[in-house]
Scaffold this motif. Structure first.
Motif, short mmCIF file in Angstrom:
data_model
loop_
_atom_site.label_atom_id
_atom_site.label_comp_id
_atom_site.label_asym_id
_atom_site.label_seq_id
_atom_site.Cartn_x
_atom_site.Cartn_y
_atom_site.Cartn_z
N MET A 41 45.26 48.49 36.43
CA MET A 41 46.20 47.38 36.45
C MET A 41 45.63 46.18 35.68
SD MET A 41 48.90 48.27 38.22
CE MET A 41 49.40 49.54 39.40
N SER A 42 46.49 45.46 34.99
CA SER A 42 46.06 44.29 34.22
C SER A 42 45.80 43.12 35.16
CB SER A 42 47.13 43.91 33.21
OG SER A 42 47.40 44.96 32.30
N THR A 43 44.90 42.22 34.73
CA THR A 43 44.69 40.99 35.47
C THR A 43 45.82 40.02 35.16
OG1 THR A 43 43.45 39.90 33.70
CG2 THR A 43 42.20 41.33 35.21
N PRO A 44 46.00 38.98 36.00
CA PRO A 44 47.05 38.00 35.70
C PRO A 44 46.90 37.38 34.32
CG PRO A 44 46.29 37.73 37.95
CD PRO A 44 45.39 38.74 37.33
N ALA A 49 54.03 36.51 43.58
CA ALA A 49 52.73 36.03 44.06
C ALA A 49 51.81 37.17 44.47
CB ALA A 49 52.92 35.07 45.23
N GLY A 50 52.39 38.28 44.93
CA GLY A 50 51.60 39.41 45.39
C GLY A 50 51.30 40.39 44.27
N PRO A 51 50.62 41.49 44.63
CA PRO A 51 50.25 42.48 43.63
C PRO A 51 51.39 43.43 43.29
CG PRO A 51 49.43 43.15 45.77
CD PRO A 51 50.05 41.79 45.96
N ASP A 52 51.17 44.23 42.28
CA ASP A 52 52.07 45.31 41.90
C ASP A 52 52.05 46.37 43.02
OD1 ASP A 52 53.45 47.35 40.52
OD2 ASP A 52 52.62 46.70 38.60
#
Length: 539
Positions: A1-4, A44-47
């Motif tokens: 997963m990519s970072t923000p 705001a939360g993760p994937d």
């Protein structure tokens, strides 16, 4: 997963949807159907992709008070359980990624009331039911059901009748005068019991708004998904136009400014939406000034009118082993009334084959690993609460005060619910299943005893709503107009359960998705109107 930081390749879009939950995912997916507009969805939360605990519906109870839960405490209650917490999902899909996926169309009377009683023009059963059909593909709602959508994104299915204890309970309901029924047929169930429909795929994956609306469109070139970015404040210029939102990434805590060329749609839920509006200067002036927030719009209704479905519990030991597998452990619903003349039920039960002891154990009540329960809840509670800022720091949890049972109507219905549960389980059909009543216990009989038990141990069905309600343009207590536009600010709308003038009789998640569908329609209509006006001006 990519970072923000890696996700944030651009910061300017036509539409920015803040909150990737039940309604927000629907808004973003529908708006991005137009290849000529650029849409960002900020969560705001993760994937949720690859997260088995999220995607497997039968694991939903593991999510309560987990890292995927904002886990909001409530303020001390004068008439209720102050230990109670409001689970709010911190993940893509919002509460549709966090709940038991019980799928209901609201009764027609609920939606018509929004228009007729509360002045939300355009919100009626005819409009809502067309949107319910559009958003779903329904496996089977019964032979008498109207045509349901067969190509919508959200897959609904009937829970199969595989649990023998549940079938015995439905027999007992019939013996107690509550007939078997099917749900989502288009008819309001005032007195009936049946297996739920749920939004779940055939392989056991929850059909959340993320799975249903967002997973299929991630390759759209005009759609950007930004997870792990938390909204800090809406950007509102000197002319009271919302131009975007400041968001903070979860890795290094850096603030980024996202710009919306046309509109911002806030879909962060009935607790976080009023919080974000107030942090942005939209809310009760005195309260904002108290926390040092510059007042942009004195809107006294922001954070008011908070509603919920308060829930009690009555638990029995089971005389026989209960099933070890389930779709989601809460498979049956029961509706009935506690007084004559109602056009909708004022009492609903969920039937669970689990020990529901999260508030009884601390009070000293016994528990079991092989038990079943009924959870009476008040479908139209009259108590009203508030959401308020704890401080001007966006990281602080808001002050959530549901004010449970401050209207005596609600306790009367709940006490009646405990008595009705006992009546059902005392029927012959449950004789081989029902053992000792663990809580409140057979010795708890008087209204006073039941009131004390309910006050100490009640929970919620996690259905906060109504805290930024829509209503007529001239109603100062309705922060939104019927087109979901925030009064006093241009280019800003809200789409989530906070907009409901009155909470639905039933579990509201599918209705919240419907609100997202309608919001997208309203935004598209505004775009067309603006285009037509521009063309006329240059003709």
């Amino acid at each position: 997963m990519s970072t923000p930081e890696e996700l944030l390749q651009k910061t300017e879009f036509d539409y920015v949807v803040v909150g990737g939950g039940s309604a927000g995912a629907a808004v973003a997916a529908r708006l991005s159907e137009d290849p000529d507009v650029e849409v960002a969805l900020v969560e705001a939360g993760p994937d949720d992709r690859g997260q088995d605990v999220i995607l497997r519906l039968d694991r939903w109870m593991e999510l309560l008070e987990s890292g995927y839960d904002w886990d909001y405490p409530i303020e001390p209650q004068e008439n209720g359980n102050s230990f109670m917490r409001h689970a709010r999902a911190k993940v893509m899909g919002g509460c549709s990624s966090h709940n038991s996926c019980i799928a209901f169309w609201a009764p027609r009377e609920d939606i018509d009331e929004w228009e007729q009683r509360f002045g939300a023009t355009g919100w009626n059963a005819e409009t809502a039911y067309a949107l319910y059909r559009r958003l779903e593909q329904n496996e089977d709602a019964g032979p008498d059901a109207p045509h349901h959508g067969d190509s919508g994104p959200v897959h609904l299915m009937n829970i199969p009748p595989e649990d023998p204890s549940g079938q015995a309970l439905l027999d007992a309901c019939e013996q107690a005068g509550i007939p078997r029924t099917r749900f989502n047929t288009g008819e309001t169930v005032i007195n009936g019991a049946g297996l739920f429909q749920i939004n779940r795929q055939a392989d056991g994956t929850r059909a959340s708004s993320s799975v249903s609306y967002i997973h299929p469109i991630l390759d759209r070139p005009n759609f950007t998904l930004l997870t792990d970015f938390r909204a800090r404040e809406l950007r509102i210029d000197a002319d009271d136009v919302c131009t975007g939102v400041d968001v903070v990434d979860s890795v290094v805590g850096r603030t980024h400014a996202l710009t919306a060329r046309h509109e911002v749609i806030v879909s962060t839920g009935a607790i976080d939406t009023p919080k974000l509006l107030m942090l942005s200067g939209i809310g009760p002036a005195a309260h904002l000034e108290e926390h040092g927030v510059r007042v942009r719009v004195d809107s006294p209704g922001v954070g008011q009118n908070l509603q919920d479905h308060p829930e009690g519990v009555i638990q029995w030991e089971a005389n026989k082993p209960l099933p070890q597998t389930s779709t989601q452990w809460w498979e049956i619903g029961i509706f009935t009334t506690t007084e004559d003349g109602l056009d909708r039920p004022d009492l609903m039960f969920h039937y669970g084959t689990v020990p529901f002891d999260m508030h009884t154990l601390r009070q000293g009540y016994p528990t079991t690993e092989n038990g079943f329960c009924l959870t009476p809840n008040v479908t139209h509670a009259r108590s009203r609460g508030t959401v308020r800022l704890r401080s001007r720091d966006f990281r602080d949890k808001p002050m959530v005060d549901p004010r449970y049972f401050t209207d005596p109507h609600d306790m009367r219905v709940m006490i009646a619910g405990i008595r009705k549960a006992r009546e059902i389980v005392a029927q012959p059909a449950m004789a081989e299943w029902a053992g000792r009543e663990l809580y409140p216990g057979a010795e708890v009989q008087t209204d006073e005893q039941l009131r004390d038990y309910i006050t100490k141990t009640h929970n919620t069905v996690y259905h906060p709503a109504g805290s930024v309600r829509m209503g007529p343009a001239d109603d100062p207590m309705s922060p939104l107009d019927p087109d979901l536009r925030v009064k006093g600010v241009r280019n800003l709308r809200v789409a989530d359960a906070s907009v409901m003038p009155e909470l639905t009789t039933v579990n509201p998640n599918i209705t919240t998705m419907m609100i997202g569908e309608r919001c997208a329609d309203l935004v598209k209509q505004a775009r067309v109107s603006a285009g037509s006006a521009g063309a006329s001006a240059t003709a």
